[in-house]
Design a protein around this motif. Structure first.
Motif, short mmCIF file in Angstrom:
data_model
loop_
_atom_site.label_atom_id
_atom_site.label_comp_id
_atom_site.label_asym_id
_atom_site.label_seq_id
_atom_site.Cartn_x
_atom_site.Cartn_y
_atom_site.Cartn_z
N GLN A 98 0.06 51.35 19.86
CA GLN A 98 -0.59 50.09 20.17
C GLN A 98 -1.85 49.91 19.33
O GLN A 98 -2.50 50.89 18.94
CB GLN A 98 -0.98 50.07 21.64
CG GLN A 98 0.18 50.32 22.59
CD GLN A 98 0.09 49.45 23.81
OE1 GLN A 98 -0.94 48.89 24.10
NE2 GLN A 98 1.19 49.31 24.53
N ASN A 99 -2.20 48.66 19.09
CA ASN A 99 -3.45 48.38 18.40
C ASN A 99 -4.63 48.74 19.28
O ASN A 99 -4.62 48.47 20.49
CB ASN A 99 -3.53 46.88 18.03
CG ASN A 99 -2.61 46.54 16.88
OD1 ASN A 99 -2.17 47.41 16.13
ND2 ASN A 99 -2.30 45.26 16.73
N ALA A 100 -5.66 49.33 18.66
CA ALA A 100 -6.84 49.73 19.41
C ALA A 100 -7.68 48.51 19.77
O ALA A 100 -7.74 47.53 19.02
CB ALA A 100 -7.67 50.69 18.58
N THR A 101 -8.30 48.58 20.95
CA THR A 101 -9.24 47.53 21.36
C THR A 101 -10.44 48.20 22.01
O THR A 101 -10.32 49.22 22.69
CB THR A 101 -8.61 46.54 22.37
OG1 THR A 101 -8.22 47.28 23.53
CG2 THR A 101 -7.41 45.83 21.80
N GLU A 102 -11.62 47.59 21.76
CA GLU A 102 -12.86 48.04 22.38
C GLU A 102 -13.72 46.82 22.61
O GLU A 102 -14.37 46.32 21.71
CB GLU A 102 -13.63 49.01 21.46
CG GLU A 102 -13.04 50.38 21.30
CD GLU A 102 -13.24 51.28 22.52
OE1 GLU A 102 -12.60 52.34 22.58
OE2 GLU A 102 -14.03 50.90 23.41
N GLY A 103 -13.65 46.30 23.83
CA GLY A 103 -14.44 45.11 24.13
C GLY A 103 -14.03 43.94 23.25
O GLY A 103 -12.87 43.54 23.23
N PHE A 129 -3.47 46.73 13.31
CA PHE A 129 -2.92 47.85 12.54
C PHE A 129 -1.50 47.51 12.12
O PHE A 129 -0.61 47.36 12.96
CB PHE A 129 -2.95 49.11 13.39
CG PHE A 129 -2.45 50.36 12.71
CD1 PHE A 129 -1.58 51.21 13.38
CD2 PHE A 129 -2.86 50.69 11.43
CE1 PHE A 129 -1.12 52.38 12.78
CE2 PHE A 129 -2.39 51.85 10.81
CZ PHE A 129 -1.53 52.70 11.49
N GLN A 130 -1.30 47.39 10.81
CA GLN A 130 0.04 47.15 10.27
C GLN A 130 0.35 48.31 9.33
O GLN A 130 -0.01 48.29 8.15
CB GLN A 130 0.09 45.81 9.57
CG GLN A 130 -0.19 44.64 10.51
CD GLN A 130 0.02 43.30 9.84
OE1 GLN A 130 1.01 43.06 9.16
NE2 GLN A 130 -0.94 42.41 10.03
N LYS A 131 1.04 49.30 9.88
CA LYS A 131 1.23 50.57 9.18
C LYS A 131 2.04 50.40 7.91
O LYS A 131 1.73 51.00 6.88
CB LYS A 131 1.92 51.55 10.13
CG LYS A 131 1.90 52.99 9.70
CD LYS A 131 2.38 53.88 10.83
CE LYS A 131 2.34 55.34 10.42
NZ LYS A 131 2.73 56.21 11.55
N ALA A 132 3.10 49.62 7.97
CA ALA A 132 3.96 49.46 6.80
C ALA A 132 3.20 48.79 5.65
O ALA A 132 3.45 49.09 4.48
CB ALA A 132 5.19 48.64 7.18
N LYS A 137 -0.04 49.10 5.35
CA LYS A 137 -1.23 49.93 5.17
C LYS A 137 -2.48 49.07 5.28
O LYS A 137 -3.35 49.08 4.40
CB LYS A 137 -1.19 50.68 3.83
CG LYS A 137 -0.09 51.76 3.82
CD LYS A 137 -0.19 52.67 2.62
CE LYS A 137 0.82 53.80 2.74
NZ LYS A 137 0.80 54.70 1.58
N SER A 138 -2.53 48.32 6.37
CA SER A 138 -3.73 47.54 6.61
C SER A 138 -4.26 47.80 8.02
O SER A 138 -3.49 48.10 8.95
CB SER A 138 -3.47 46.05 6.40
OG SER A 138 -2.78 45.50 7.49
N ALA A 139 -5.56 47.69 8.15
CA ALA A 139 -6.24 47.98 9.43
C ALA A 139 -7.40 47.01 9.57
O ALA A 139 -8.56 47.39 9.44
CB ALA A 139 -6.72 49.43 9.44
N ASN A 140 -7.08 45.78 9.83
CA ASN A 140 -8.11 44.74 9.88
C ASN A 140 -8.85 44.74 11.20
O ASN A 140 -8.26 44.91 12.27
CB ASN A 140 -7.48 43.36 9.65
CG ASN A 140 -6.80 43.25 8.30
OD1 ASN A 140 -7.11 44.00 7.37
ND2 ASN A 140 -5.86 42.32 8.18
N LEU A 141 -10.14 44.51 11.12
CA LEU A 141 -10.98 44.43 12.32
C LEU A 141 -11.09 42.97 12.74
O LEU A 141 -11.42 42.11 11.91
CB LEU A 141 -12.37 44.99 12.03
CG LEU A 141 -13.38 44.89 13.18
CD1 LEU A 141 -13.00 45.86 14.30
CD2 LEU A 141 -14.79 45.19 12.68
N VAL A 142 -10.84 42.72 14.01
CA VAL A 142 -10.99 41.38 14.57
C VAL A 142 -12.15 41.41 15.55
O VAL A 142 -12.16 42.23 16.48
CB VAL A 142 -9.70 40.91 15.26
CG1 VAL A 142 -9.90 39.50 15.82
CG2 VAL A 142 -8.52 40.94 14.30
#
Lengths: 116, 114
Positions: free
Chosen positions: A57-62, A68-71, A73-78
Motif C-alpha cells: 500500500q502507499n504510505a500515508t502520514e497525515g 508509489f509506482q514501482k514499475a 520507479k516513481s515515488a511522488n509526494l502528495v
C-alpha cells in the motif's frame, strides 16, 4: 546515472490546495526504502514519510501521502490542503539494502512555495 | 532525549586552517553519518560509521577525517580547509541496518572557508 531524480526545482501551490512533488529513482536492488524529508528555511532536515519496496500500500502520514509506482520507479509526494508552513525544500531519498553503509542517496530537491 | 546534536552552528575558517565538527547522539544508534550540502543541492555522504571503532569513506571523503571511539560521538575533522569545503554539514544517525529506519539529523553546521 542519477539514482534519485527530482525534476522540479521549484513549485508554487495555492494555500489549501494539493500539490505533487515528483521523484524517480534508479536501483537494481530489489529491497530498498524511499524517504521524503522537508528542509525549512531554518535548515533542519525533517523526516516526513517512508515507503518500502515491498509495501503493498502507499504510505500515508497525515496530510502527506506517497504515490508509489514501482514499475515506473516513481515515488511522488502528495501534500494535501497545503499550508503556509509547508513552504520549504523537499528532498526525496533512497536507501538500498545491498549497500553496506545504508546511506541515504538524495535528490537535488524541490523548493515549494505556498501562496496565501 | 536531545537526539543528534552538532557544534558549532556556524564557523568561518581561513584557507589552510583546521577544525573539528562535533556530533553526539543519545539514542544508542550504531550507524552514524556525515553529509555535506552545497547550496541548492541534496546531501552527499562524506564518511559513515557502523559502530564504535569502525568507519568508512562515503562519496566525497577527500579533505576530511573521522573517528568513532564511542557509540555516542562521531567527530569530523577538516585539515587544511579549502574554499571548496564551504558547505552545510549534517550529522545523522540511525538505529540498525534496516531500510525502513529513518535517519535522524542534527541541526547542521554552516561552514565558510575564506
Amino acid at each position: 546515472a542519477q539514482k534519485i531524480t527530482q525534476t522540479q526545482p521549484g513549485m508554487f501551490v495555492q494555500e489549501k490546495e494539493a500539490v505533487t512533488l515528483d521523484c524517480t529513482y534508479d536501483t537494481s536492488d530489489p529491497s530498498y526504502g524511499l524517504f521524503w524529508y522537508k528542509q525549512p528555511s531554518s535548515g533542519e532536515m525533517i523526516f516526513l514519510i517512508y515507503q518500502g519496496s515491498y509495501d503493498q500500500q502507499n504510505a500515508t502520514e497525515g496530510r502527506y501521502s506517497l504515490n508509489f509506482q514501482k514499475a515506473r520507479k516513481s515515488a511522488n509526494l502528495v501534500i494535501s490542503a497545503s499550508q503556509l508552513g509547508d513552504s520549504a525544500m523537499y528532498f526525496c531519498a533512497m536507501r538500498e539494502a545491498m549497500d553496506s553503509s545504508y546511506k541515504l542517496i538524495f535528490g537535488s530537491g524541490t523548493r515549494l512555495l505556498v501562496r496565501p | 532525549n536531545a537526539g543528534v546534536t552538532q557544534t558549532p552552528k556556524f564557523r568561518i575558517l581561513k584557507i589552510g586552517q583546521s577544525m573539528t565538527l562535533q556530533c553526539t547522539q543519545d539514542m544508542n544508534h550504531n550507524y552514524m553519518y556525515w553529509y555535506r550540502q552545497d547550496p541548492g543541492m541534496g546531501l552527499k555522504l562524506i564518511y559513515y560509521s557502523v559502530g564504535a571503532g569502525i568507519t568508512d569513506k562515503g562519496e566525497v571523503p577527500n579533505g576530511y577525517n573521522v573517528s568513532r571511539s564511542t557509540t555516542e560521538d562521531f567527530p569530523l575533522r577538516l585539515e587544511l580547509a579549502a574554499p571548496s569545503q564551504t558547505s552545510v554539514y549534517f550529522c545523522a544517525s540511525s538505529y540498525e541496518r534496516e531500510t525502513y529506519n529513518e535517519q535522524f539529523f542534527g541541526p547542521g553546521t554552516r561552514l565558510t572557508v575564506l
